[in-house]
Design an enzyme around this catalytic site. Structure first.
Site, mmCIF file in Angstrom:
data_model
loop_
_atom_site.group_PDB
_atom_site.id
_atom_site.type_symbol
_atom_site.label_atom_id
_atom_site.label_comp_id
_atom_site.label_asym_id
_atom_site.label_seq_id
_atom_site.Cartn_x
_atom_site.Cartn_y
_atom_site.Cartn_z
ATOM 1 N N HIS A 166 -3.851 -17.286 -4.754
ATOM 2 C CA HIS A 166 -4.749 -16.474 -3.924
ATOM 3 C C HIS A 166 -6.015 -17.211 -3.499
ATOM 4 O O HIS A 166 -6.805 -16.671 -2.726
ATOM 5 C CB HIS A 166 -5.124 -15.209 -4.694
ATOM 6 C CG HIS A 166 -5.944 -15.538 -5.917
ATOM 7 N ND1 HIS A 166 -5.419 -16.232 -6.988
ATOM 8 C CD2 HIS A 166 -7.237 -15.298 -6.221
ATOM 9 C CE1 HIS A 166 -6.359 -16.401 -7.901
ATOM 10 N NE2 HIS A 166 -7.474 -15.850 -7.468
ATOM 11 N N ASP A 167 -6.247 -18.410 -4.032
ATOM 12 C CA ASP A 167 -7.436 -19.184 -3.667
ATOM 13 C C ASP A 167 -7.118 -20.368 -2.755
ATOM 14 O O ASP A 167 -8.013 -21.118 -2.381
ATOM 15 C CB ASP A 167 -8.101 -19.764 -4.935
ATOM 16 C CG ASP A 167 -8.713 -18.703 -5.825
ATOM 17 O OD1 ASP A 167 -9.117 -17.646 -5.306
ATOM 18 O OD2 ASP A 167 -8.786 -18.942 -7.049
ATOM 19 N N ASN A 205 -0.372 4.521 -0.362
ATOM 20 C CA ASN A 205 -0.995 5.776 0.091
ATOM 21 C C ASN A 205 -1.669 5.693 1.451
ATOM 22 O O ASN A 205 -2.404 6.601 1.850
ATOM 23 C CB ASN A 205 -1.996 6.283 -0.967
ATOM 24 C CG ASN A 205 -3.184 5.347 -1.106
ATOM 25 O OD1 ASN A 205 -3.196 4.254 -0.529
ATOM 26 N ND2 ASN A 205 -4.189 5.775 -1.843
ATOM 27 N N ASP A 215 -4.115 3.881 2.730
ATOM 28 C CA ASP A 215 -5.545 3.593 2.959
ATOM 29 C C ASP A 215 -5.768 2.137 3.374
ATOM 30 O O ASP A 215 -6.907 1.693 3.519
ATOM 31 C CB ASP A 215 -6.387 3.952 1.728
ATOM 32 C CG ASP A 215 -6.074 3.073 0.527
ATOM 33 O OD1 ASP A 215 -5.131 2.251 0.606
ATOM 34 O OD2 ASP A 215 -6.772 3.206 -0.499
ATOM 35 N N ASP A 228 -9.574 -16.436 -16.156
ATOM 36 C CA ASP A 228 -10.237 -16.911 -14.948
ATOM 37 C C ASP A 228 -11.436 -17.795 -15.298
ATOM 38 O O ASP A 228 -12.216 -17.457 -16.197
ATOM 39 C CB ASP A 228 -10.730 -15.666 -14.184
ATOM 40 C CG ASP A 228 -11.431 -16.003 -12.896
ATOM 41 O OD1 ASP A 228 -10.733 -16.331 -11.928
ATOM 42 O OD2 ASP A 228 -12.682 -15.933 -12.867
ATOM 43 N N ASP A 238 0.850 -1.195 0.000
ATOM 44 C CA ASP A 238 0.000 0.000 0.000
ATOM 45 C C ASP A 238 0.884 1.244 0.000
ATOM 46 O O ASP A 238 1.656 1.453 0.939
ATOM 47 C CB ASP A 238 -0.885 -0.038 1.256
ATOM 48 C CG ASP A 238 -1.701 1.229 1.417
ATOM 49 O OD1 ASP A 238 -1.937 1.913 0.395
ATOM 50 O OD2 ASP A 238 -2.119 1.520 2.555
ATOM 51 N N ASP A 241 -1.824 -1.201 -3.812
ATOM 52 C CA ASP A 241 -2.148 -0.428 -5.013
ATOM 53 C C ASP A 241 -1.020 -0.510 -6.046
ATOM 54 O O ASP A 241 0.034 -1.101 -5.785
ATOM 55 C CB ASP A 241 -2.456 1.034 -4.630
ATOM 56 C CG ASP A 241 -1.453 1.571 -3.620
ATOM 57 O OD1 ASP A 241 -0.246 1.393 -3.848
ATOM 58 O OD2 ASP A 241 -1.887 2.141 -2.575
ATOM 59 N N GLU A 262 -7.730 -21.125 -16.262
ATOM 60 C CA GLU A 262 -8.057 -21.794 -14.999
ATOM 61 C C GLU A 262 -9.126 -22.843 -15.285
ATOM 62 O O GLU A 262 -10.255 -22.502 -15.631
ATOM 63 C CB GLU A 262 -8.570 -20.774 -13.978
ATOM 64 C CG GLU A 262 -8.735 -21.392 -12.605
ATOM 65 C CD GLU A 262 -9.646 -20.600 -11.686
ATOM 66 O OE1 GLU A 262 -9.485 -20.695 -10.468
ATOM 67 O OE2 GLU A 262 -10.549 -19.893 -12.195
ATOM 68 N N ASP A 304 -5.138 -10.621 -15.518
ATOM 69 C CA ASP A 304 -6.085 -11.650 -15.102
ATOM 70 C C ASP A 304 -7.450 -11.227 -15.627
ATOM 71 O O ASP A 304 -7.978 -10.196 -15.218
ATOM 72 C CB ASP A 304 -6.093 -11.720 -13.562
ATOM 73 C CG ASP A 304 -6.680 -13.014 -13.028
ATOM 74 O OD1 ASP A 304 -7.543 -13.604 -13.697
ATOM 75 O OD2 ASP A 304 -6.262 -13.417 -11.923
HETATM 76 C C1 GLC Z 1 -11.372 -17.965 -9.906
HETATM 77 C C2 GLC Z 1 -10.525 -17.006 -9.098
HETATM 78 C C3 GLC Z 1 -11.209 -16.757 -7.790
HETATM 79 C C4 GLC Z 1 -12.553 -16.137 -8.067
HETATM 80 C C5 GLC Z 1 -13.379 -16.994 -9.042
HETATM 81 C C6 GLC Z 1 -14.543 -16.246 -9.572
HETATM 82 O O1 GLC Z 1 -11.489 -19.196 -9.303
HETATM 83 O O2 GLC Z 1 -9.233 -17.486 -8.968
HETATM 84 O O3 GLC Z 1 -10.458 -15.948 -6.931
HETATM 85 O O4 GLC Z 1 -13.274 -15.992 -6.880
HETATM 86 O O5 GLC Z 1 -12.620 -17.407 -10.155
HETATM 87 O O6 GLC Z 1 -14.138 -15.237 -10.463
HETATM 88 CA CA CA Z 2 -3.626 2.052 -1.148
#
Ligand code: GLC
Ligand code: CA
Length: 561
Positions: free
Chosen positions: A331-332, A23, A25, A199, A21, A29, A256, A98
């Site tokens: 991230h999942d 700034n 908040d 995605d 981050d 970013d 994906e 993405d």
């Molecule tokens: C994919 C992404 C996930 C998102 C889902 C719906 O699985 O990796 O983070 O919630 O698609 O877009």
């Molecule tokens: Ca920020």
């Protein structure tokens, strides 16, 4: 095998709201990312993948896009984006966007129009149906709990959402939708981006007539997810996207695709298919789920024998025919060291062992932010500390069903996507140096010890091990293109394999647990004269023995003579 830059690349994934981050908040970013490009470059990374940064009401942290051609104001402006792209390119790296093509946000102007009346010209941009017997049109369940159907009282019909109800699915049977999406993809390519992660692309086509999935107690069953995953027409649509748009650019693409094995994956990534360069498969991500196709929350412990089986199938089936995308976390998913290593007693050696694994397989390796410093699951106490829509929906559904708090929280702590979404730990100052404000999600309490500043200066750190492994991969094309061969398939502790090309053979030995098993080289492997290229432990006196007692989570990579 054809050489390609995206086969030789190492990818680093950024989850923008949790990276840096600038700034104050509390939300990461684009300027924050810019300030850390040298850190990423120093690791040896070639390509950066940034999770969605488009305008979004953030019900699913950016995976609900309300304007594909605008930057989320919290992240910055389009000028910031253009500068970021230049800064990445000027460091000799590439940027992969993405893109969410399966659905938009319910705030997208298309959906607002679509929802406004049954005869709106955009009605058919989404999937609307009348109810059946006083309920939804079919029995499909959303990935984020509950039905995939949401009733809209003003027009008296239901719309489909495979994910959250704020993520209505687009109707790819509508040519105008396809045209609009193609145009948007081309718009980003003209800006100079170097590739896309598509995605949920496995789901853009749904079975004709939207039939019910079978009752799981009846055999054989067609599970509902098979009615919206990897159907034939997805391939036609991807070929069409290539022919009309992607073909004209030298980019990299990864899709994906959950719910498939390597044979079916070849339909996407086979050299002659004109579809995707590679796909993210999920088979190894379900090894700790109780039954195949059961929800991810239903936990069991995974076994190394299963991991070997799954990974070996992907390695062999795709060799010379397609290309793998390898990952242990994103991230999942939970943090890889907490899931496949040991984040308590052996965090450092086990994270290094996993790095050795990731970077010695055939396929493009994807490192998720923080993995390179061994970040762990935070195991928050209370559901109030979690932010993720999937996690919260699951929690409330189970609690409403009367499942005890502790049982539900146990699954949350193990599997919540927020495990991977706590702020990147940069240093030992407040909030791990992620923000000068209040972070949108708590920092993992281990940041005093686990942070990038410590890792960069410690020659024995996980970070510096990653750096060495990446360098090794670049120095030895065998590690990129060589053929994989599994050794000792039945050994419950040791994962060993070779990679062979006309440039030679590399042997990888990984101890996946805290025990001390003995590696006995099979007959085909001559240890004499082998050169140890890297290990996560200090070398032993007599290195070339054919009987090695491995230390907990030990990893060794040899160049064979
Ligand atoms: C994919 C992404 C996930 C998102 C889902 C719906 O699985 O990796 O983070 O919630 O698609 O877009
Ligand atoms: Ca920020």
């Amino acid at each position: 095998m054809k050489a390609k830059w995206w086969k030789e690349s190492v990818v680093y994934q950024i989850y923008p709201s949790s990276f840096k981050d600038a700034n104050g908040d509390g939300i990461g970013d684009l300027k924050g990312i810019m300030s850390k490009l040298d850190y990423i470059k120093e690791l040896g990374v070639d390509v950066i993948w940034i999770c969605p940064i488009y305008q979004s009401p953030n019900h699913d942290n950016g995976y609900d896009i309300s304007d594909y051609c605008a930057i989320q104001p919290q992240f910055g402006t389009m000028e910031d984006f253009d500068r970021l792209l230049r800064e990445i390119h000027s460091r000799g790296m590439k940027l992969m966007m993405d893109l969410v093509l399966n659905h938009t946000s319910s705030d997208h102007p298309w959906f607002i129009e679509s929802k406004s009346s049954v005869d709106n010209p955009k009605r058919d941009y989404y999937i609307w149906r009348k109810g059946k017997n006083g309920g939804p049109p079919n029995n499909w369940e959303s990935y984020f709990s509950g039905s995939v159907w949401e009733y809209d009282a003003s027009t008296g019909e239901y719309y489909m959402h495979l994910y959250a109800k704020q993520q209505p699915d687009l109707n790819w049977d509508n040519e105008r939708v396809v045209d609009e999406l193609h145009e948007m993809v081309a718009w980003w390519l003209k800006k100079g981006v170097d590739g896309f992660r598509f995605d949920a692309v496995a789901h853009i086509v749904k079975a004709q007539g939207l039939p019910d999935g079978d009752n799981p107690n009846k055999l054989p069953t067609v599970r509902a997810y098979q009615l919206f995953s990897n159907l034939k027409r997805v391939h036609t649509l991807l070929q069409n996207l290539n022919d009309r748009v992607l073909y004209y650019y030298d980019i990299m693409t990864v899709g994906e695709t959950s719910g498939l094995g390597p044979e079916k994956a070849l339909e996407y990534v086979g050299d002659t298919r004109r579809e995707l360069n590679m796909v993210f498969q999920f088979e190894h991500m379900y090894l700790d789920a109780a039954s195949p196709g059961s929800g991810k929350w239903d936990i069991k412990s995974w076994s190394l024998l299963d991991l070997k089986k799954v990974m070996s199938q992907w390695q062999t089936v795709l060799h010379d025919k397609g290309w793998n995308a390898n990952y242990l976390g994103n991230h999942d998913q939970p943090r890889s060291v907490s899931r496949f290593g040991n984040d308590l007693q052996c965090r450092i050696p086990s994270a290094k062992m996993l790095a050795t694994f990731l970077l010695t397989l055939e396929g493009t390796p994807y490192i998720y932010q923080g993995e390179e410093i061994g970040m762990t699951n935070p195991a928050f106490d209370s559901i109030d500390d979690y932010r993720d829509v999937e996690t919260l929906n699951f929690y409330h559904e189970k609690r409403d069903q009367g499942i005890p708090e502790e049982e539900v929280m146990k699954a949350v702590r193990r599997k919540s996507r927020d495990n991977a979404r706590t702020p990147m730990q940069w240093d030992n100052t407040d909030h791990a140096g992620f923000t000068s404000g209040t972070p949108w999600i708590d920092v993992n309490s281990n940041y005093m010890e686990v942070n990038a500043a410590n890792a960069v200066k410690d020659p024995d750190s996980i970070y510096n091990y990653y750096k060495e492994m990446i360098k090794l991969r670049k120095e030895h094309p065998i590690l990129v293109y060589g053929e994989y061969h599994l050794l000792l398939p039945d050994d419950p502790d040791i994962y060993a394999y070779t990679r062979t090309s006309n440039e030679g053979t590399i042997l990888v030995i990984l101890n996946f647990y805290g025990r001390e098993p003995v590696f006995k080289a099979p007959k085909s492997i001559v240890m004499e004269g082998a050169v140890l290229l890297i290990s996560n432990y200090a070398p032993l006196k007599d290195e070339n023995t054919s009987e090695l007692v491995l230390r907990p989570y030990e990893a060794r990579v040899y160049l064979m003579s």
